[in-house]
Design a protein around this motif. Structure first.
Motif, PDB file in Angstrom:
ATOM      1  N   ALA A  82       0.646   0.338 -12.372  1.00 26.19           N
ATOM      2  CA  ALA A  82       0.521  -0.658 -13.373  1.00 26.19           C
ATOM      3  C   ALA A  82      -0.598  -1.648 -13.095  1.00 26.19           C
ATOM      4  N   ALA A  83      -0.770  -2.579 -13.998  1.00 29.81           N
ATOM      5  CA  ALA A  83      -1.831  -3.579 -13.857  1.00 29.81           C
ATOM      6  C   ALA A  83      -1.472  -4.402 -12.467  1.00 29.81           C
ATOM      7  N   ALA A  84      -0.119  -4.773 -12.273  1.00 33.36           N
ATOM      8  CA  ALA A  84       0.110  -5.594 -11.288  1.00 33.36           C
ATOM      9  C   ALA A  84      -0.183  -4.908  -9.987  1.00 33.36           C
ATOM     10  N   VAL A  85      -0.126  -3.610  -9.747  1.00 36.87           N
ATOM     11  CA  VAL A  85      -0.433  -2.814  -8.636  1.00 36.87           C
ATOM     12  C   VAL A  85      -2.021  -2.902  -8.428  1.00 36.87           C
ATOM     13  N   LEU A  86      -3.038  -2.481  -9.623  1.00 34.35           N
ATOM     14  CA  LEU A  86      -4.201  -2.400  -9.477  1.00 34.35           C
ATOM     15  C   LEU A  86      -4.849  -3.842  -9.208  1.00 34.35           C
ATOM     16  N   ALA A  87      -4.117  -4.861  -9.619  1.00 33.90           N
ATOM     17  CA  ALA A  87      -4.610  -6.324  -9.424  1.00 33.90           C
ATOM     18  C   ALA A  87      -4.632  -6.748  -7.703  1.00 33.90           C
ATOM     19  N   GLN A  88      -3.811  -6.030  -7.109  1.00 36.04           N
ATOM     20  CA  GLN A  88      -3.961  -6.135  -5.720  1.00 36.04           C
ATOM     21  C   GLN A  88      -5.133  -5.306  -5.076  1.00 36.04           C
ATOM     22  N   HIS A  89      -6.076  -5.933  -4.503  1.00 28.42           N
ATOM     23  CA  HIS A  89      -7.252  -5.218  -4.073  1.00 28.42           C
ATOM     24  C   HIS A  89      -7.178  -4.761  -2.697  1.00 28.42           C
ATOM     25  N   ASN A  90      -7.369  -3.803  -2.282  1.00 29.95           N
ATOM     26  CA  ASN A  90      -7.011  -3.080  -0.757  1.00 29.95           C
ATOM     27  C   ASN A  90      -8.431  -3.337   0.153  1.00 29.95           C
ATOM     28  N   ASP A  91      -8.158  -3.717   1.392  1.00 30.93           N
ATOM     29  CA  ASP A  91      -9.209  -4.105   2.333  1.00 30.93           C
ATOM     30  C   ASP A  91      -9.262  -2.788   3.264  1.00 30.93           C
ATOM     31  N   GLY A  92      -9.554  -1.617   2.890  1.00 36.78           N
ATOM     32  CA  GLY A  92      -9.460  -0.100   3.608  1.00 36.78           C
ATOM     33  C   GLY A  92      -8.445   0.608   3.045  1.00 36.78           C
ATOM     34  N   PRO A  93      -8.072   1.484   3.753  1.00 41.77           N
ATOM     35  CA  PRO A  93      -7.156   2.831   3.119  1.00 41.77           C
ATOM     36  C   PRO A  93      -5.642   2.075   3.066  1.00 41.77           C
ATOM     37  N   VAL A  94      -4.989   2.689   2.430  1.00 42.36           N
ATOM     38  CA  VAL A  94      -3.672   2.334   2.159  1.00 42.36           C
ATOM     39  C   VAL A  94      -2.565   3.479   2.704  1.00 42.36           C
ATOM     40  N   PRO A  95      -1.753   2.936   3.540  1.00 39.87           N
ATOM     41  CA  PRO A  95      -0.807   4.021   4.127  1.00 39.87           C
ATOM     42  C   PRO A  95       0.224   4.390   3.266  1.00 39.87           C
ATOM     43  N   ASP A  96       0.791   5.627   3.583  1.00 39.21           N
ATOM     44  CA  ASP A  96       1.818   5.960   2.777  1.00 39.21           C
ATOM     45  C   ASP A  96       3.218   4.938   2.985  1.00 39.21           C
ATOM     46  N   PRO A  97       3.852   5.124   1.757  1.00 38.55           N
ATOM     47  CA  PRO A  97       5.002   4.093   1.604  1.00 38.55           C
ATOM     48  C   PRO A  97       5.994   4.553   2.717  1.00 38.55           C
ATOM     49  N   PRO A  98       6.894   3.401   2.933  1.00 42.90           N
ATOM     50  CA  PRO A  98       8.084   3.983   4.005  1.00 42.90           C
ATOM     51  C   PRO A  98       8.818   4.877   3.390  1.00 42.90           C
ATOM     52  N   LEU A  99       9.583   5.446   4.325  1.00 42.67           N
ATOM     53  CA  LEU A  99      10.367   6.522   4.007  1.00 42.67           C
ATOM     54  C   LEU A  99      11.672   6.051   3.190  1.00 42.67           C
ATOM     55  N   HIS A 100      12.138   4.956   3.439  1.00 47.81           N
ATOM     56  CA  HIS A 100      13.416   4.466   2.859  1.00 47.81           C
ATOM     57  C   HIS A 100      13.244   2.915   2.283  1.00 47.81           C
ATOM     58  N   PRO A 101      13.486   2.700   0.944  1.00 50.37           N
ATOM     59  CA  PRO A 101      14.004   3.667   0.017  1.00 50.37           C
ATOM     60  C   PRO A 101      12.876   4.539  -0.474  1.00 50.37           C
ATOM     61  N   LEU A 102      12.953   5.907  -0.531  1.00 51.94           N
ATOM     62  CA  LEU A 102      11.846   6.786  -0.889  1.00 51.94           C
ATOM     63  C   LEU A 102      11.258   6.761  -2.408  1.00 51.94           C
ATOM     64  N   PRO A 103      10.161   6.503  -2.641  1.00 48.83           N
ATOM     65  CA  PRO A 103       9.487   6.200  -3.765  1.00 48.83           C
ATOM     66  C   PRO A 103       9.491   7.712  -4.413  1.00 48.83           C
ATOM     67  N   PHE A 104       9.115   7.901  -5.779  1.00 46.18           N
ATOM     68  CA  PHE A 104       8.931   9.041  -6.115  1.00 46.18           C
ATOM     69  C   PHE A 104       7.667   9.928  -5.425  1.00 46.18           C
ATOM     70  N   HIS A 105       8.137  11.224  -5.120  1.00 47.34           N
ATOM     71  CA  HIS A 105       7.157  12.018  -4.093  1.00 47.34           C
ATOM     72  C   HIS A 105       6.060  12.039  -4.114  1.00 47.34           C
ATOM     73  N   ALA A 106       5.293  11.788  -5.578  1.00 48.86           N
ATOM     74  CA  ALA A 106       3.959  11.740  -5.520  1.00 48.86           C
ATOM     75  C   ALA A 106       3.247  10.791  -4.991  1.00 48.86           C
ATOM     76  N   ASN A 107       3.833  10.051  -4.423  1.00 48.95           N
ATOM     77  CA  ASN A 107       3.186   8.767  -3.826  1.00 48.95           C
ATOM     78  C   ASN A 107       2.788   9.171  -2.313  1.00 48.95           C
ATOM     79  N   PHE A 108       3.236  10.449  -2.127  1.00 50.92           N
ATOM     80  CA  PHE A 108       3.229  10.619  -0.774  1.00 50.92           C
ATOM     81  C   PHE A 108       2.008  11.833  -0.606  1.00 50.92           C
ATOM     82  N   ASP A 109       1.335  11.928   0.508  1.00 48.17           N
ATOM     83  CA  ASP A 109       0.254  13.199   0.999  1.00 48.17           C
ATOM     84  C   ASP A 109       1.391  14.044   1.487  1.00 48.17           C
ATOM     85  N   ALA A 110       0.542  15.426   1.912  1.00 48.78           N
ATOM     86  CA  ALA A 110       1.364  16.228   2.455  1.00 48.78           C
ATOM     87  C   ALA A 110       1.846  15.737   3.927  1.00 48.78           C
TER      88      ALA A 110
END
Length: 405
Positions: A69-97
């Motif tokens: 969503a726009a609220a997520v894109l509005a936060q600019h990243n300073d470098g690579p973004v890590p995977d989300p934490p395991l719990h609570p597990l978000p939708f699995h598409a947010n993770f890499d292999a």
């Protein structure tokens, strides 16, 4: 559209109302377009998107969601973004292999090429039951009341819900895809309306109640890399792709595709001449021309250069699949509906690691619903003035297509 002051933003009201003119300018003049507000690059040409989505080496990840969503894109990243934490597990598409691949496999069983044909008889029955009810009425909504109910009924059976909830499921999913100008739709979020259906299904299966449901049972058996199991809520969230994607997209392709055929009597007659041979050809053009999904996002973990522009880790790309579907470099006369167009490559279902899980089922559903319609409806007219295509940053499709038979 004047190009001297051209700007593109997927959340701009003008873009949400009709993105196609913007896509043409992007393809012709700005194939790698920078959206400063979102620190994101838009890719619009078929070949560029085809090649980017093919990469599966960790350059692009979906840690911020495939549809942030726009609220997520509005936060600019300073470098690579890590995977989300395991719990609570978000939708699995947010993770890499490996998490993405493992959880996807849990939900994949009914959608494999060998499994999908087993559903053909049931889908045919559902389509004809709908036609038995709708045709005597003479006028109804082709998107919602025909394709929508059939597709939602299939989803209900796949996730362990009663079919008589199909209309409610359809309405819930449609409501969840609406977005106001200036904001987006975040399908990866656990929307309460969706989970009110899915969480009880998981709870019943954990208690060994109800009928076997491979998707739910596989998720309950899954263990994360730290050895932990999914909670009921986490398992339900992993089913959102099936719940939403299986309900929303196919009805819009079926209804819009039939409308396009009705605009061209010669094409409609050609398809009718041999339904078994010709509907599958027309289906592919319907998918290319009518697919409502507009774009999906990725976040970079490694630098990537395209057309002389280097995109840095932490910045994003949005792949404009709907623009690729209309790219004249890939499809001559791309803005025309041509029922038997050769389509050697198609991006409507995505490509690579995140290729649509339900592509085989979607093709089967479209084929059956179009075929059964053309078998039983000798003549039909769309009420063009009453058709409705709500503004959207994502699912820009014909939500309402009133038809008279």
């Amino acid at each position: 559209m004047p190009t001297t002051q051209f700007t593109y933003d997927p959340f701009d009201p003008a873009v949400m109302a009709d993105p196609l003119p913007f896509y043409r300018v992007l393809r012709d003049q700005y194939p790698v377009y920078y959206l400063e507000k979102w620190d994101t690059y838009a890719l619009s040409r078929f070949s560029d998107i085809w090649n980017v989505l093919e990469l599966n080496d960790g350059t692009f990840v979906a840690s911020e969601g495939t549809l942030p969503a726009a609220a997520v894109l509005a936060q600019h990243n300073d470098g690579p973004v890590p995977d989300p934490p395991l719990h609570p597990l978000p939708f699995h598409a947010n993770f890499d292999a490996p998490i993405y691949d493992e959880v996807r496999r849990c939900t994949a069983a009914p959608f494999r090429p060998k499994s999908v044909p087993k559903l053909a008889e049931r889908i045919t029955t559902l389509a004809n039951e709908r036609l038995d009810e709708l045709l005597p009425r003479g006028r109804f909504d082709l998107t919602q009341e025909y394709g929508g109910i059939v597709a939602a009924s299939v989803v209900c059976e796949l996730v362990g819900l009663p079919v008589d909830l199909a209309a409610d499921v359809l309405a819930t999913v449609n409501a969840g895809s609406l977005a106001q100008p200036g904001s987006g739709v975040e399908v990866a979020n656990a929307r309460p309306g969706y989970l009110e259906y899915l969480t009880p299904v998981v709870k019943r299966r954990r208690s060994d109640e109800g009928h076997a449901c491979p998707i739910v049972d596989n998720l309950l058996a899954y263990r994360l890399p730290d050895g932990s199991a999914l909670t009921d809520m986490e398992a339900a969230v992993q089913m959102l792709g099936v719940f939403i994607g299986g309900t929303e997209t196919v009805p819009k392709i079926v209804a819009h595709g039939l409308w396009e055929l009705s605009r061209e009597p010669d094409q409609l007659a050609a398809v009718r001449a041999d339904l078994g041979a010709n509907v599958p050809l027309a289906r592919e053009e319907m998918i290319r021309y009518c697919a409502p999904a507009q774009w999906f996002a990725r976040t970079l973990r490694r630098p990537f250069t395209l057309h002389g522009t280097t995109i840095r880790p932490g910045q994003r790309i949005i792949s404009l699949l709907a623009s690729a579907n209309r790219d004249e470099r890939e499809y001559p006369r791309a803005d025309e509906f041509i029922w038997n167009r050769p389509i050697p490559r198609l991006l409507a279902f995505g490509r690579g690691q995140h290729f649509c899980l339900g592509a085989h089922l979607a093709r089967l559903e479209i084929t059956i619903m179009v075929t059964e319609w053309l078998k039983r409806v000798p003549d039909f007219q769309v009420d063009v003035e009453s058709a409705c295509r709500p503004p959207s940053s994502f699912q820009w499709g014909w939500n309402t297509i009133p038809v008279e038979v």
